[in-house]
Design an enzyme around this catalytic site. Structure first.
Site, PDB file in Angstrom:
ATOM      1  N   ASP A  28       0.862  -1.191   0.000  1.00 18.88           N
ATOM      2  CA  ASP A  28       0.000   0.000   0.000  1.00 18.88           C
ATOM      3  C   ASP A  28       0.899   1.243   0.000  1.00 18.88           C
ATOM      4  O   ASP A  28       1.851   1.326   0.777  1.00 18.88           O
ATOM      5  CB  ASP A  28      -0.891  -0.031   1.253  1.00 18.88           C
ATOM      6  CG  ASP A  28      -2.036   0.960   1.175  1.00 18.88           C
ATOM      7  OD1 ASP A  28      -3.189   0.527   1.243  1.00 18.88           O
ATOM      8  OD2 ASP A  28      -1.766   2.181   1.062  1.00 18.88           O
ATOM      9  N   ASN A  84     -12.750  -3.488   2.911  1.00 22.56           N
ATOM     10  CA  ASN A  84     -13.858  -2.537   2.980  1.00 22.56           C
ATOM     11  C   ASN A  84     -14.830  -2.710   1.815  1.00 22.56           C
ATOM     12  O   ASN A  84     -14.420  -3.039   0.695  1.00 22.56           O
ATOM     13  CB  ASN A  84     -13.307  -1.108   2.962  1.00 22.56           C
ATOM     14  CG  ASN A  84     -12.461  -0.816   4.186  1.00 22.56           C
ATOM     15  OD1 ASN A  84     -12.860  -1.108   5.301  1.00 22.56           O
ATOM     16  ND2 ASN A  84     -11.264  -0.262   3.984  1.00 22.56           N
ATOM     17  N   GLN A  89     -14.954   2.269   1.287  1.00 25.63           N
ATOM     18  CA  GLN A  89     -14.109   1.632   0.272  1.00 25.63           C
ATOM     19  C   GLN A  89     -13.713   2.689  -0.741  1.00 25.63           C
ATOM     20  O   GLN A  89     -14.551   3.185  -1.504  1.00 25.63           O
ATOM     21  CB  GLN A  89     -14.848   0.481  -0.424  1.00 25.63           C
ATOM     22  CG  GLN A  89     -13.989  -0.206  -1.485  1.00 25.63           C
ATOM     23  CD  GLN A  89     -14.697  -1.369  -2.187  1.00 25.63           C
ATOM     24  OE1 GLN A  89     -15.874  -1.626  -1.942  1.00 25.63           O
ATOM     25  NE2 GLN A  89     -13.986  -2.049  -3.055  1.00 25.63           N
ATOM     26  N   GLU A  90     -12.429   3.024  -0.733  1.00 27.85           N
ATOM     27  CA  GLU A  90     -11.930   4.094  -1.602  1.00 27.85           C
ATOM     28  C   GLU A  90     -11.783   3.598  -3.040  1.00 27.85           C
ATOM     29  O   GLU A  90     -12.213   4.258  -3.983  1.00 27.85           O
ATOM     30  CB  GLU A  90     -10.579   4.552  -1.041  1.00 27.85           C
ATOM     31  CG  GLU A  90      -9.897   5.688  -1.756  1.00 27.85           C
ATOM     32  CD  GLU A  90      -8.440   5.795  -1.318  1.00 27.85           C
ATOM     33  OE1 GLU A  90      -7.598   6.037  -2.197  1.00 27.85           O
ATOM     34  OE2 GLU A  90      -8.153   5.621  -0.118  1.00 27.85           O
ATOM     35  N   HIS A  95     -10.099  -5.655  -2.695  1.00 28.26           N
ATOM     36  CA  HIS A  95      -8.723  -5.787  -2.178  1.00 28.26           C
ATOM     37  C   HIS A  95      -8.768  -6.156  -0.714  1.00 28.26           C
ATOM     38  O   HIS A  95      -9.576  -5.623   0.042  1.00 28.26           O
ATOM     39  CB  HIS A  95      -7.901  -4.522  -2.406  1.00 28.26           C
ATOM     40  CG  HIS A  95      -8.548  -3.257  -1.947  1.00 28.26           C
ATOM     41  ND1 HIS A  95      -9.586  -2.649  -2.637  1.00 28.26           N
ATOM     42  CD2 HIS A  95      -8.329  -2.489  -0.865  1.00 28.26           C
ATOM     43  CE1 HIS A  95      -9.957  -1.561  -1.997  1.00 28.26           C
ATOM     44  NE2 HIS A  95      -9.222  -1.434  -0.906  1.00 28.26           N
ATOM     45  N   HIS A  97      -6.718  -6.087   2.708  1.00 30.45           N
ATOM     46  CA  HIS A  97      -5.580  -5.437   3.383  1.00 30.45           C
ATOM     47  C   HIS A  97      -4.943  -6.428   4.348  1.00 30.45           C
ATOM     48  O   HIS A  97      -5.650  -7.098   5.116  1.00 30.45           O
ATOM     49  CB  HIS A  97      -6.067  -4.268   4.243  1.00 30.45           C
ATOM     50  CG  HIS A  97      -6.639  -3.102   3.515  1.00 30.45           C
ATOM     51  ND1 HIS A  97      -5.950  -1.917   3.335  1.00 30.45           N
ATOM     52  CD2 HIS A  97      -7.856  -2.893   2.948  1.00 30.45           C
ATOM     53  CE1 HIS A  97      -6.720  -1.048   2.693  1.00 30.45           C
ATOM     54  NE2 HIS A  97      -7.880  -1.606   2.455  1.00 30.45           N
TER      55      HIS A  97
END
Ligand code: AMP
Length: 118
Positions: A28, A84, A89-90, A95, A97
């Site tokens: 990240d 997320n 959730q960006e 994905h 983490h």
């Protein structure tokens, strides 16, 4: 196209830790802690609710391998897995983490962490 699709296509660079025919794992760029890693499927799925279940199992298998690698190289004290969906959730590409935790941490740059993991 979302940013992780671009990373998968090689259009954007990443600190790649692992790759096979189904998934990619990379550091990240804005880590919570040293070794913060993301595992993404190469095929585009938005979130936990639309991802193929077999692929989800594969991602968890890879997550274990990477958690072991991070333990060996960074010697974290604990590790959290999180993912997320929808609000919070960006990036709208599934994905997972992997976030190592340390009792005491000397925060390093992503590049410094990458060099330890290579
Ligand atoms: P989420 O809030 O679960 O969608 O998390 C998205 C994560 O992607 C954040 O932790 C970001 O720091 C990370 N991120 C965004 N762009 C990149 C990138 N180009 N390379 C690596 N990680 C990224």
């Amino acid at each position: 196209m979302d940013i992780f699709c671009k990373i998968i296509k090689g259009e954007i660079p990443s600190y790649k830790l692992y790759e096979d025919e189904k998934v990619l794992a990379f550091l990240d760029v804005n880590p919570n802690h040293n070794g913060h890693t993301l595992i993404v499927p190469k095929e585009h799925y938005e979130n936990f609710f639309d991802i193929d279940e077999e692929l989800l199992h594969h991602i968890l298998k890879v997550a274990k391998e990477i958690a072991n690698l991070l333990k060996e190289k960074l010697n974290y004290d604990g590790i959290s897995l999180c993912q997320n969906n929808y609000y919070g959730q960006e990036v709208k590409h599934f994905h997972l983490h992997l976030i190592p935790k340390y009792k005491e941490e000397n925060k390093l740059s992503v590049e410094e962490v990458y060099n330890k993991l290579k």
